[in-house]
Design an enzyme around this catalytic site. Structure first.
Site, PDB file in Angstrom:
ATOM      1  N   PRO A  11       0.792  -1.226   0.000  1.00 18.43           N
ATOM      2  CA  PRO A  11       0.000   0.000   0.000  1.00 18.43           C
ATOM      3  C   PRO A  11       0.829   1.283   0.000  1.00 18.43           C
ATOM      4  O   PRO A  11       1.842   1.386   0.686  1.00 18.43           O
ATOM      5  CB  PRO A  11      -0.837  -0.093   1.273  1.00 18.43           C
ATOM      6  N   ASN A  12       0.319   2.219  -0.779  1.00 24.07           N
ATOM      7  CA  ASN A  12       0.833   3.588  -0.913  1.00 24.07           C
ATOM      8  C   ASN A  12       2.099   3.690  -1.759  1.00 24.07           C
ATOM      9  O   ASN A  12       2.529   4.803  -2.069  1.00 24.07           O
ATOM     10  CB  ASN A  12       1.058   4.241   0.470  1.00 24.07           C
ATOM     11  N   ARG A  19       5.208  11.895  -3.545  1.00 22.60           N
ATOM     12  CA  ARG A  19       5.056  12.464  -2.198  1.00 22.60           C
ATOM     13  C   ARG A  19       6.262  12.036  -1.358  1.00 22.60           C
ATOM     14  O   ARG A  19       6.903  11.029  -1.652  1.00 22.60           O
ATOM     15  CB  ARG A  19       3.798  11.891  -1.508  1.00 22.60           C
ATOM     16  N   TYR A  24      11.417   8.698   0.618  1.00 23.30           N
ATOM     17  CA  TYR A  24      11.350   7.614  -0.361  1.00 23.30           C
ATOM     18  C   TYR A  24      12.021   7.929  -1.703  1.00 23.30           C
ATOM     19  O   TYR A  24      12.061   7.075  -2.587  1.00 23.30           O
ATOM     20  CB  TYR A  24       9.885   7.203  -0.584  1.00 23.30           C
ATOM     21  N   ASN A  75       8.154  -5.768  -1.393  1.00 26.18           N
ATOM     22  CA  ASN A  75       8.108  -4.675  -0.421  1.00 26.18           C
ATOM     23  C   ASN A  75       6.651  -4.592   0.033  1.00 26.18           C
ATOM     24  O   ASN A  75       5.826  -3.956  -0.639  1.00 26.18           O
ATOM     25  CB  ASN A  75       8.554  -3.356  -1.048  1.00 26.18           C
ATOM     26  N   ALA A  78       3.373  -1.128   4.592  1.00 31.92           N
ATOM     27  CA  ALA A  78       2.889  -1.190   5.982  1.00 31.92           C
ATOM     28  C   ALA A  78       2.463  -2.600   6.395  1.00 31.92           C
ATOM     29  O   ALA A  78       2.525  -2.943   7.591  1.00 31.92           O
ATOM     30  CB  ALA A  78       1.737  -0.215   6.168  1.00 31.92           C
ATOM     31  N   HIS A  81       4.518  -5.056   8.724  1.00 34.57           N
ATOM     32  CA  HIS A  81       4.503  -5.010  10.191  1.00 34.57           C
ATOM     33  C   HIS A  81       3.226  -5.591  10.791  1.00 34.57           C
ATOM     34  O   HIS A  81       3.095  -5.650  12.013  1.00 34.57           O
ATOM     35  CB  HIS A  81       4.681  -3.554  10.649  1.00 34.57           C
ATOM     36  N   ASP A  88       1.697 -16.122   5.627  1.00 34.60           N
ATOM     37  CA  ASP A  88       1.166 -17.464   5.325  1.00 34.60           C
ATOM     38  C   ASP A  88       1.238 -17.753   3.826  1.00 34.60           C
ATOM     39  O   ASP A  88       1.602 -18.858   3.417  1.00 34.60           O
ATOM     40  CB  ASP A  88      -0.278 -17.593   5.808  1.00 34.60           C
ATOM     41  N   GLU A  99      13.086  -9.566   0.692  1.00 36.41           N
ATOM     42  CA  GLU A  99      12.273  -8.453   1.216  1.00 36.41           C
ATOM     43  C   GLU A  99      13.048  -7.150   1.024  1.00 36.41           C
ATOM     44  O   GLU A  99      14.238  -7.079   1.351  1.00 36.41           O
ATOM     45  CB  GLU A  99      12.029  -8.714   2.705  1.00 36.41           C
ATOM     46  N   HIS A 101      12.982  -2.852   1.638  1.00 39.10           N
ATOM     47  CA  HIS A 101      12.410  -1.597   2.145  1.00 39.10           C
ATOM     48  C   HIS A 101      13.256  -0.452   1.639  1.00 39.10           C
ATOM     49  O   HIS A 101      14.492  -0.490   1.751  1.00 39.10           O
ATOM     50  CB  HIS A 101      12.346  -1.598   3.675  1.00 39.10           C
ATOM     51  N   ILE A 102      12.588   0.543   1.116  1.00 37.88           N
ATOM     52  CA  ILE A 102      13.289   1.703   0.554  1.00 37.88           C
ATOM     53  C   ILE A 102      13.987   2.480   1.671  1.00 37.88           C
ATOM     54  O   ILE A 102      15.142   2.880   1.554  1.00 37.88           O
ATOM     55  CB  ILE A 102      12.276   2.591  -0.203  1.00 37.88           C
ATOM     56  N   SER A 103      13.261   2.701   2.750  1.00 36.45           N
ATOM     57  CA  SER A 103      13.819   3.440   3.892  1.00 36.45           C
ATOM     58  C   SER A 103      14.472   2.459   4.863  1.00 36.45           C
ATOM     59  O   SER A 103      14.215   1.246   4.813  1.00 36.45           O
ATOM     60  CB  SER A 103      12.705   4.219   4.597  1.00 36.45           C
ATOM     61  N   ARG A 108      13.631   4.201  12.079  1.00 38.02           N
ATOM     62  CA  ARG A 108      12.332   4.886  12.152  1.00 38.02           C
ATOM     63  C   ARG A 108      11.552   4.421  13.397  1.00 38.02           C
ATOM     64  O   ARG A 108      12.143   3.882  14.320  1.00 38.02           O
ATOM     65  CB  ARG A 108      11.563   4.648  10.838  1.00 38.02           C
ATOM     66  N   ARG A 112       7.964  -0.109  13.164  1.00 36.00           N
ATOM     67  CA  ARG A 112       8.496  -0.567  11.863  1.00 36.00           C
ATOM     68  C   ARG A 112       9.664  -1.540  12.031  1.00 36.00           C
ATOM     69  O   ARG A 112      10.232  -2.015  11.052  1.00 36.00           O
ATOM     70  CB  ARG A 112       8.972   0.630  11.026  1.00 36.00           C
TER      71      ARG A 112
HETATM   72  O1  CA2 Z   1      10.689   1.751   3.462  1.00 34.84           O
HETATM   73  C1  CA2 Z   1       9.834   1.060   2.891  1.00 34.84           C
HETATM   74  O2  CA2 Z   1       9.965   0.621   1.747  1.00 34.84           O
HETATM   75  C2  CA2 Z   1       8.505   0.775   3.599  1.00 34.84           C
HETATM   76  O3  CA2 Z   1       8.115  -0.554   3.266  1.00 34.84           O
HETATM   77  C3  CA2 Z   1       7.521   1.789   3.063  1.00 34.84           C
HETATM   78  C4  CA2 Z   1       6.161   1.738   3.759  1.00 34.84           C
HETATM   79  C5  CA2 Z   1       6.310   1.769   5.266  1.00 34.84           C
HETATM   80  O4  CA2 Z   1       5.044   1.580   5.877  1.00 34.84           O
HETATM   81  C6  CA2 Z   1       7.274   0.694   5.771  1.00 34.84           C
HETATM   82  O5  CA2 Z   1       7.401   0.813   7.166  1.00 34.84           O
HETATM   83  C7  CA2 Z   1       8.634   0.855   5.108  1.00 34.84           C
HETATM   84  C8  CA2 Z   1       5.308   2.926   3.312  1.00 34.84           C
HETATM   85  C9  CA2 Z   1       5.109   3.026   1.852  1.00 34.84           C
HETATM   86  C10 CA2 Z   1       4.538   4.355   1.545  1.00 34.84           C
HETATM   87  O6  CA2 Z   1       5.046   4.766   0.304  1.00 34.84           O
HETATM   88  C11 CA2 Z   1       4.983   6.096   0.000  1.00 34.84           C
HETATM   89  C12 CA2 Z   1       5.788   6.504  -1.029  1.00 34.84           C
HETATM   90  C13 CA2 Z   1       5.802   7.817  -1.383  1.00 34.84           C
HETATM   91  C14 CA2 Z   1       4.981   8.721  -0.724  1.00 34.84           C
HETATM   92  C15 CA2 Z   1       4.172   8.298   0.298  1.00 34.84           C
HETATM   93  C16 CA2 Z   1       4.155   6.969   0.660  1.00 34.84           C
END
Ligand code: CA2
Length: 145
Positions: A11-12, A19, A24, A75, A78, A81, A88, A99, A101-103, A108, A112
């Protein structure tokens, strides 16, 4: 025929590059898809990238990968977590799982720091920006031999 790798995104992540660039980065998910496709060619791998904002759809993507993909790069965003359902589904998948994660999730909020998916993944990459996807693809090529 080149082996297929599915790159699944939660998601997102459709907002990538649009954004919160301070967290990110500026590249979009479409840029990631194109970069992985080009690198995949060099590595003898075919790639398909998917994104969904819905947990059940991600579970179904993993089921589809059982038929179609030699490996999964995921990836889960959210759902990393929170989702036992995604864990499963991955446990029912036979190939390697990496796996991404960008960040750097460990730098954080503490919620997370735990990942359900890490229990299944062969490896985890976090904090390398979108470069993490290409690093994972290179690792996948090694794992598949
Ligand atoms: O760091 C990552 O890749 C995460 O999987 C990104 C998730 C976050 O919930 C994880 O804890 C770490 C959030 C993805 C949201 O992506 C956005 C990208 C651009 C702007 C807003 C949200």
């Amino acid at each position: 025929m080149a082996r297929m790798i599915h790159i699944l995104n939660g998601p997102n992540l459709n907002l990538l590059g649009k954004r919160e660039p301070e967290i990110y980065g500026a590249e979009t998910l479409e840029d990631v898809a194109q970069g992985c496709a080009a690198l995949g060619k060099e590595l003898g791998l075919e790639t398909e990238l998917f994104q969904s904002n819905h947990e059940g759809e991600i579970v179904e993507m993993i089921h589809r990968a059982r038929e179609e993909a030699a490996g999964i790069i995921i990836n889960p965003a959210a759902y990393t977590h929170t989702s036992v359902a995604i864990l499963d589904a991955l446990n029912a998948y036979e190939g390697p799982v990496l796996e991404v994660h960008i960040s750097n999730v460990h730098k954080r909020e503490s919620f997370r720091h735990h990942s359900y998916v890490s229990q299944r993944a062969e490896g985890v990459i976090a904090g390398f920006g979108v470069q993490g996807y290409s690093l994972a693809l290179r690792r996948m090529a090694v794992l598949l031999g």
